[in-house]
Design an enzyme around this catalytic site. Structure first.
Site, mmCIF file in Angstrom:
data_model
loop_
_atom_site.group_PDB
_atom_site.id
_atom_site.type_symbol
_atom_site.label_atom_id
_atom_site.label_comp_id
_atom_site.label_asym_id
_atom_site.label_seq_id
_atom_site.Cartn_x
_atom_site.Cartn_y
_atom_site.Cartn_z
ATOM 1 N N ASP A 1 -5.668 -2.950 -0.525
ATOM 2 C CA ASP A 1 -4.255 -2.764 -0.875
ATOM 3 C C ASP A 1 -4.136 -3.094 -2.364
ATOM 4 O OD1 ASP A 1 -1.595 -2.394 -0.905
ATOM 5 O OD2 ASP A 1 -1.102 -3.843 0.657
ATOM 6 N N GLU B 1 -3.134 -10.762 3.172
ATOM 7 C CA GLU B 1 -3.353 -10.164 1.849
ATOM 8 C C GLU B 1 -3.581 -11.266 0.829
ATOM 9 O OE1 GLU B 1 -1.173 -6.712 0.837
ATOM 10 O OE2 GLU B 1 -0.973 -7.289 -1.269
ATOM 11 N N ASP C 1 -1.347 -6.513 -7.193
ATOM 12 C CA ASP C 1 -2.204 -5.606 -6.418
ATOM 13 C C ASP C 1 -3.393 -5.079 -7.220
ATOM 14 O OD1 ASP C 1 -0.876 -5.779 -3.988
ATOM 15 O OD2 ASP C 1 0.403 -4.051 -4.366
ATOM 16 N N ASP D 1 3.470 -9.299 -7.325
ATOM 17 C CA ASP D 1 2.391 -8.720 -6.545
ATOM 18 C C ASP D 1 1.687 -7.654 -7.391
ATOM 19 O OD1 ASP D 1 0.907 -8.332 -4.306
ATOM 20 O OD2 ASP D 1 2.463 -7.330 -3.153
ATOM 21 N N HIS E 1 0.988 4.522 5.480
ATOM 22 C CA HIS E 1 2.370 4.434 5.966
ATOM 23 C C HIS E 1 2.772 5.840 6.405
ATOM 24 C CE1 HIS E 1 2.293 1.274 2.813
ATOM 25 N NE2 HIS E 1 3.214 0.647 3.515
ATOM 26 N N HIS F 1 -0.716 -12.015 -1.513
ATOM 27 C CA HIS F 1 0.437 -12.616 -0.837
ATOM 28 C C HIS F 1 0.205 -14.114 -0.617
ATOM 29 C CE1 HIS F 1 1.646 -8.482 1.118
ATOM 30 N NE2 HIS F 1 1.590 -8.444 -0.201
ATOM 31 N N ASP G 1 3.614 7.980 3.474
ATOM 32 C CA ASP G 1 2.517 8.416 2.581
ATOM 33 C C ASP G 1 1.928 9.699 3.140
ATOM 34 O OD1 ASP G 1 2.751 5.751 1.704
ATOM 35 O OD2 ASP G 1 1.036 5.111 2.921
HETATM 36 C C1 XUL Z 1 3.334 -4.895 0.142
HETATM 37 C C2 XUL Z 1 2.165 -4.613 0.995
HETATM 38 C C3 XUL Z 1 2.243 -3.389 1.829
HETATM 39 C C4 XUL Z 1 1.693 -3.538 3.206
HETATM 40 C C5 XUL Z 1 1.900 -2.341 4.088
HETATM 41 O O1 XUL Z 1 3.227 -6.027 -0.615
HETATM 42 O O2 XUL Z 1 1.198 -5.334 0.975
HETATM 43 O O3 XUL Z 1 1.572 -2.384 1.139
HETATM 44 O O4 XUL Z 1 0.336 -3.797 3.166
HETATM 45 O O5 XUL Z 1 3.219 -1.977 4.185
HETATM 46 CO CO CO Z 2 -0.606 -5.275 1.996
#
Ligand code: XUL
Ligand code: CO
Length: 453
Positions: free
Chosen positions: A347, A276, A317, A315, A109, A279, A112
């Site tokens: 991610d 993702e 992750d 989430d 991003h 997600h 970042d």
């Molecule tokens: C948030 C997510 C983010 C995107 C990029 O859930 O997945 O990190 O991948 O903004």
């Molecule tokens: Co993501």
């Protein structure tokens, strides 16, 4: 790939280049399945998998959670006196990590990569400076940018949304950020640019004009696309679906929703999806469903590889480790023709109490091995051909005669209905009583995943 830390401060001392040692190796800092130059079908593993490291989780996240302060003390931040210096050191640490791990790509991003300044001009200047350093390091190491994105969710100004904010002034701020982030992607030869609309949605419909906000989102995306295309961005624009969190409802709910949105607003030529795993789960789907849906709708692009926890609804992750999931994911990806501009971006973040420098390596090694094992199993499925043949024969009544005419649109509804009672039609209590063979296929899948030949 050259090791970046040579001539610079080493941030992960004592950890060298990670090598493939095979499944029997006891070395936690070695690959067990990911053997980058091994050929699988028509490509090498590294060409198939196109692994990317996520800058934000790996070098930015500090273990903070809603109940506790930072637990990860990053040496690249600790030894800096200004925010810019901290970001420069972070870049060194990141390229040291990419090259030691052997990841060919990274993603970031804007915030970042460079700190936000006092005004948009200063923020952009900070980013331009950091991008020039990143460009040098890319050149020195061969590591490439999979995609860049703009963080349109952390700053308080975006609490009511970015492109879908009810105040026009915020939409303009978001555009300033996206323009600079697209410029960064162009400068770094990025293969993609991601829009994740974390705050593009609503907290309550009581205060929301949903139709107007979606129109604004589409307008914003089209304008950003036009800017990118006229300024030399040749990569793919991705939308990353997620159903909720931080909003109660995110407009880019899932792949099907995004594909419909893209078509409704004429954006389907330039945009694909970045799917993702976690997600998908939050949307009530599984990863394979989202990948196959994207392939079916012609919007498959890239992947954010991670894992959620089926017992909770947020989430998490986590790094992917489930070989069943990675097998089915790689099967969907191979059947979709494999990655072109996309790749597998982790991610994912290490846990709050994973505080050893080696933990970041071991997390990525596990994720890379899980996808390499998944790739091998998916290739076994394709080469063996049993699963594909089963599915093909399941539909074979559409490959001939009236079924074929139906599929090709050469039959009207009356004619179709008349076939129900045509002479020679199967008795109504017999028709359709064919086993789906799910259990047999699941048993077959186990063999492919476990690799017993
Ligand atoms: C948030 C997510 C983010 C995107 C990029 O859930 O997945 O990190 O991948 O903004
Ligand atoms: Co993501």
């Amino acid at each position: 790939m050259a090791e970046y830390f040579v001539g610079h401060k080493e941030y992960f001392p004592g950890i060298g280049k990670i090598h493939y040692e095979g499944p029997t190796s006891d070395n936690p800092l070695a690959f067990k399945y990911y053997n980058p130059d091994r050929r699988v079908g028509d490509k090498t593993m590294r060409e198939h998998l196109r692994f990317a490291v996520a800058y934000w989780h790996s070098f930015g996240a500090d273990g903070t959670d809603p109940f506790g302060d930072a637990t990860h003390i990053h040496p690249w931040t600790a030894d800096a006196t200004t925010a810019m210096e901290a970001h420069e050191h972070k870049l060194d640490a990141a390229f040291e990590f990419f090259t030691k791990l052997g990841a060919d790509f990274y993603c970031f991003h804007d915030r970042d990569m460079a700190p936000e300044g006092d005004n948009p001009g200063q923020s952009e200047k900070n980013l331009v400076h950091m991008v020039s350093l990143a460009k040098e390091r890319q050149k020195a190491t061969g590591v490439r940018l999979l995609w860049a994105t703009a963080n349109l969710f952390s700053h308080p100004r975006y609490m009511n949304g970015a492109a879908t904010n009810p105040e026009f002034g915020v939409v303009a701020q978001a555009a300033g950020q996206v323009k600079a982030a697209i410029d960064a992607a162009i400068e770094l030869g990025g293969q993609g640019y991601v829009f994740w609309g974390g705050r593009e949605g609503y907290m309550t419909l009581l205060n929301t004009d949903l139709k107007r906000e979606k129109d604004h989102l589409a307008r914003f995306l089209a304008m950003a696309r036009d800017y990118g295309r006229t300024h030399g961005f040749k990569g793919v624009f991705y939308i990353e679906p997620k159903p909720m969190e931080p909003t109660k409802h995110q407009y880019d709910f899932d792949v099907e929703t995004v594909a419909g949105f893209l078509r409704a607003y004429g954006l389907e030529k330039d945009f694909r999806v970045n799917i993702e795993a976690n997600h998908a789960e939050l949307a009530g789907h599984d990863f394979q469903h989202e990948l196959e849906t994207a392939a079916a709708l012609g919007v498959f692009g890239s992947v954010d590889a991670n894992r959620g926890d089926p017992r909770n609804g947020w989430d998490t992750d986590q790094f992917p480790i489930n070989a069943y999931d990675t097998t089915l994911a790689m099967l969907a990806i191979l059947r979709a023709g494999g990655f072109t501009t996309g790749g597998l971006n982790f991610d994912a973040k290490i846990r709050r109490n994973s505080v050893d420098p080696a933990d970041l390596f071991e997390a990525h090694i596990g994720g890379m091995d899980a996808f390499a094992a998944g790739l091998l199993a998916a290739q076994r499925i394709i080469e063996d051909g049993k699963l594909g043949a089963f599915v093909k024969q399941r539909y074979d009544s559409f490959d001939r005669g009236d079924g074929k005419r139906f599929e090709e649109g050469r039959m009207n509804f009356e004619a179709l209905a008349a076939l129900a009672s045509a002479p020679g039609a199967e008795a109504t209590d017999k028709v359709g009583r064919t086993s789906g063979k799910q259990e047999r296929l699941e048993n077959l899948l186990m063999r492919y995943v476990l690799g017993v030949e």
